[in-house]
Design a protein around this motif. Structure first.
Motif, short mmCIF file in Angstrom:
data_model
loop_
_atom_site.label_atom_id
_atom_site.label_comp_id
_atom_site.label_asym_id
_atom_site.label_seq_id
_atom_site.Cartn_x
_atom_site.Cartn_y
_atom_site.Cartn_z
N ILE A 96 0.42 -4.79 -75.37
CA ILE A 96 0.11 -5.43 -76.64
C ILE A 96 -0.14 -4.38 -77.71
O ILE A 96 0.37 -4.48 -78.83
N LEU A 97 -0.91 -3.36 -77.35
CA LEU A 97 -1.20 -2.29 -78.31
C LEU A 97 0.08 -1.57 -78.74
O LEU A 97 0.29 -1.32 -79.92
N THR A 98 0.94 -1.27 -77.78
CA THR A 98 2.21 -0.61 -78.09
C THR A 98 3.04 -1.45 -79.06
O THR A 98 3.56 -0.95 -80.06
N GLU A 99 3.14 -2.73 -78.76
CA GLU A 99 3.92 -3.65 -79.60
C GLU A 99 3.34 -3.72 -81.01
O GLU A 99 4.07 -3.64 -82.00
N LYS A 100 2.03 -3.83 -81.11
CA LYS A 100 1.40 -3.96 -82.42
C LYS A 100 1.47 -2.65 -83.22
O LYS A 100 1.70 -2.67 -84.43
N LEU A 101 1.28 -1.52 -82.54
CA LEU A 101 1.39 -0.23 -83.25
C LEU A 101 2.81 0.00 -83.75
O LEU A 101 3.01 0.48 -84.86
N THR A 102 3.78 -0.36 -82.94
CA THR A 102 5.18 -0.23 -83.36
C THR A 102 5.45 -1.08 -84.60
O THR A 102 6.07 -0.62 -85.56
N GLY A 103 4.97 -2.31 -84.58
CA GLY A 103 5.13 -3.20 -85.73
C GLY A 103 4.44 -2.68 -86.97
O GLY A 103 4.98 -2.71 -88.08
N THR A 104 3.23 -2.17 -86.79
CA THR A 104 2.47 -1.62 -87.91
C THR A 104 3.17 -0.42 -88.53
O THR A 104 3.31 -0.34 -89.75
N LEU A 105 3.62 0.49 -87.69
CA LEU A 105 4.32 1.67 -88.22
C LEU A 105 5.63 1.29 -88.90
O LEU A 105 5.98 1.87 -89.93
#
Length: 82
Positions: free
Chosen positions: A4-13
């Motif tokens: 989840i963190l990976t997915e959200k960080l990717t989206g944020t960046l």
């Protein structure tokens, strides 16, 4: 939690750097904080992580990295550290 963190960080960046090349550091910190908290990272851990990111970003860009590369490199170093 890591997925989840990976997915959200990717989206944020992607959001931060996708449309314009200049992104305010305050906006970067705000978005990263929200992403960490939305990903169920404990508040104390998120605050410590963000404090380290802020310290790195305040030190200034080093070398020939673009702003985006520098932020991602800083984020990566801190993720590895944690």
């Amino acid at each position: 939690m890591i997925g989840i963190l990976t997915e959200k960080l990717t989206g944020t960046l992607s959001r931060l750097f996708g449309k314009n090349s200049k992104t305010d550091r305050v906006q970067i910190i705000s978005e990263l904080t929200n992403t960490l908290l939305d990903s169920d990272v404990p508040r104390a851990v998120a605050e410590q992580f963000i404090a380290e990111i802020e310290k790195e970003l305040a030190a200034g860009k080093k070398g020939s990295l673009s702003e985006q590369e520098w932020v991602i490199s800083t984020l990566y170093k801190q993720l590895v550290h944690f």
